[in-house]
Design a protein around this motif. Structure first.
Motif, PDB file in Angstrom:
ATOM      1  N   LEU A 303      41.909  32.280  44.151  1.00  0.00           N
ATOM      2  CA  LEU A 303      40.840  33.016  44.826  1.00  0.00           C
ATOM      3  C   LEU A 303      39.487  32.349  44.591  1.00  0.00           C
ATOM      4  N   PHE A 304      39.231  31.947  43.361  1.00  0.00           N
ATOM      5  CA  PHE A 304      37.959  31.306  43.033  1.00  0.00           C
ATOM      6  C   PHE A 304      37.854  29.939  43.701  1.00  0.00           C
ATOM      7  N   GLU A 305      38.962  29.196  43.715  1.00  0.00           N
ATOM      8  CA  GLU A 305      38.937  27.842  44.263  1.00  0.00           C
ATOM      9  C   GLU A 305      38.799  27.828  45.787  1.00  0.00           C
ATOM     10  N   LYS A 306      39.506  28.739  46.456  1.00  0.00           N
ATOM     11  CA  LYS A 306      39.567  28.678  47.909  1.00  0.00           C
ATOM     12  C   LYS A 306      38.516  29.527  48.619  1.00  0.00           C
ATOM     13  N   GLN A 307      38.068  30.602  47.952  1.00  0.00           N
ATOM     14  CA  GLN A 307      37.147  31.497  48.649  1.00  0.00           C
ATOM     15  C   GLN A 307      35.799  31.666  47.937  1.00  0.00           C
ATOM     16  N   ILE A 308      35.837  31.968  46.671  1.00  0.00           N
ATOM     17  CA  ILE A 308      34.583  32.241  45.962  1.00  0.00           C
ATOM     18  C   ILE A 308      33.744  30.984  45.785  1.00  0.00           C
ATOM     19  N   ALA A 309      34.394  29.827  45.598  1.00  0.00           N
ATOM     20  CA  ALA A 309      33.653  28.580  45.391  1.00  0.00           C
ATOM     21  C   ALA A 309      32.753  28.247  46.557  1.00  0.00           C
ATOM     22  N   THR A 310      33.099  28.737  47.737  1.00  0.00           N
ATOM     23  CA  THR A 310      32.319  28.395  48.939  1.00  0.00           C
ATOM     24  C   THR A 310      31.084  29.264  49.132  1.00  0.00           C
ATOM     25  N   ILE A 311      30.962  30.344  48.325  1.00  0.00           N
ATOM     26  CA  ILE A 311      29.828  31.250  48.533  1.00  0.00           C
ATOM     27  C   ILE A 311      28.984  31.439  47.269  1.00  0.00           C
ATOM     28  N   ILE A 312      29.163  30.548  46.303  1.00  0.00           N
ATOM     29  CA  ILE A 312      28.354  30.633  45.079  1.00  0.00           C
ATOM     30  C   ILE A 312      26.922  30.287  45.403  1.00  0.00           C
ATOM     31  N   LEU A 313      25.978  31.075  44.851  1.00  0.00           N
ATOM     32  CA  LEU A 313      24.546  30.843  45.099  1.00  0.00           C
ATOM     33  C   LEU A 313      24.136  29.474  44.572  1.00  0.00           C
TER      34      LEU A 313
END
Length: 313
Positions: A303-313
């Motif tokens: 989840l962090f690699e595929k989705q959350i990593a793309t929206i980190i401030l």
């Protein structure tokens, strides 16, 4: 010794003596509370503890660098007496922490709220406390802690016994010159204007794990909690090992300068000690971890690699 060094040394000596006297009085009050099974604890007790913590403990600098020979010859007896009182305080709290946790703070707060804000109310104590909680909940954390509602009433629910105990633990470590020990953080209410995690990140966590890692709460409530903006606890943990790994993953993506502050704040939020976090947050990566826990780690990493990593401030 130069005049400036002598003045600094005298100031530090005075602070050591002051802290020793204050801890002596606090220990006496705690013993009285223990002997009365908490019956003598009241508004004035809480107000005194707040005053001592904010105005004396957090303003007494006793660890400035001074002439080591002066410290060795003239200060050792002062340190020894202070350490004795520190150890007494630590022992009292450890032996009677349950009593201190269970002191009637809620009852005292409700009584004060009625007298100050609802003097003509005929509502039950439970309804009055709900009214107070509502007024508290609708405010931003910093605004609330700077408000009259907090300074006159809200402070009554704070566990100053534990805060003083934590201060003593930190002070003892400083006096023992332990490595990597900083001054006690005066921001013990954990207020900050920083947005640690944006709403996009919170959305994914809420969407995937609401009701699974923690009891059902709204997305906004989770956002407030993860950004240390809330004034009441929302997150009620259902799976400790898994939530600790989630905290570890979230900590990795916030600004490095905020790591320690955020970690301390979020662990306090969910009622988990840092020592336990450090010993268990990677339990899902251990060879003897359950299949459920191992699967969760893989799922969260993805989840962090595929989705959350793309929206980190």
């Amino acid at each position: 010794m130069t005049k400036n060094k002598s003045s600094t040394a005298n100031n530090i000596d005075g602070n050591i003596v002051l802290l020793t006297k204050v801890l002596l009085e606090i220990n006496k009050r705690w013993i009285e509370e223990i002997n009365s099974d908490g019956d003598i604890f009241d508004y004035d007790s809480q107000d005194i503890y707040r005053l001592l913590l904010d105005k004396i403990f957090l303003n007494s600098n006793i660890v400035e660098k001074i002439n080591p020979e002066y410290e060795k010859e003239s200060r050792q007896s002062l340190f020894e007496e202070l350490v004795k009182k520190i150890n007494e305080n630590i022992k009292l709290f450890k032996n009677h922490s349950n009593l201190f946790y269970d002191l009637p703070r809620k009852k005292i707060l409700t009584k004060e709220f009625k007298e100050r804000r609802r003097p003509k109310s005929t509502s039950s104590d439970e309804d009055l406390h709900k009214n107070f909680t509502y007024l508290k909940e609708i405010q931003n954390r910093r605004i609330y802690f700077e408000s009259n509602l907090y300074s006159e009433i809200g402070f009554l629910e704070h566990n100053y016994h534990e805060q003083i105990y934590n201060y003593c633990i930190q002070l003892k470590a400083q006096l023992e010159r332990k490595a990597d020990v900083n001054n006690y953080n005066s921001n013990y209410l954990m207020t900050s204007d920083t947005i640690f995690l944006n709403m996009g990140i919170v959305y994914h966590i809420h969407d995937k794990y609401n009701g699974i890692l923690f009891e059902h709460i709204s997305e906004l409530e989770l956002y407030k909690s993860l950004n240390l903006q809330n004034t009441i606890p929302y997150v009620k943990v259902k799976d400790t090992r898994k939530i600790l790994y989630l905290i570890y993953k979230l900590r990795c993506i916030i600004n490095k300068s905020d790591h320690e502050f955020w970690l301390k704040g979020i662990l306090k939020e969910i009622g988990i000690k840092k020592s336990y976090y450090q010993s268990a947050y990677k339990a899902g990566t251990w060879d003897n971890a359950s299949e459920s826990l191992k699967y969760f780690v893989e799922e969260l990493d993805s989840l962090f690699e595929k989705q959350i990593a793309t929206i980190i401030l």
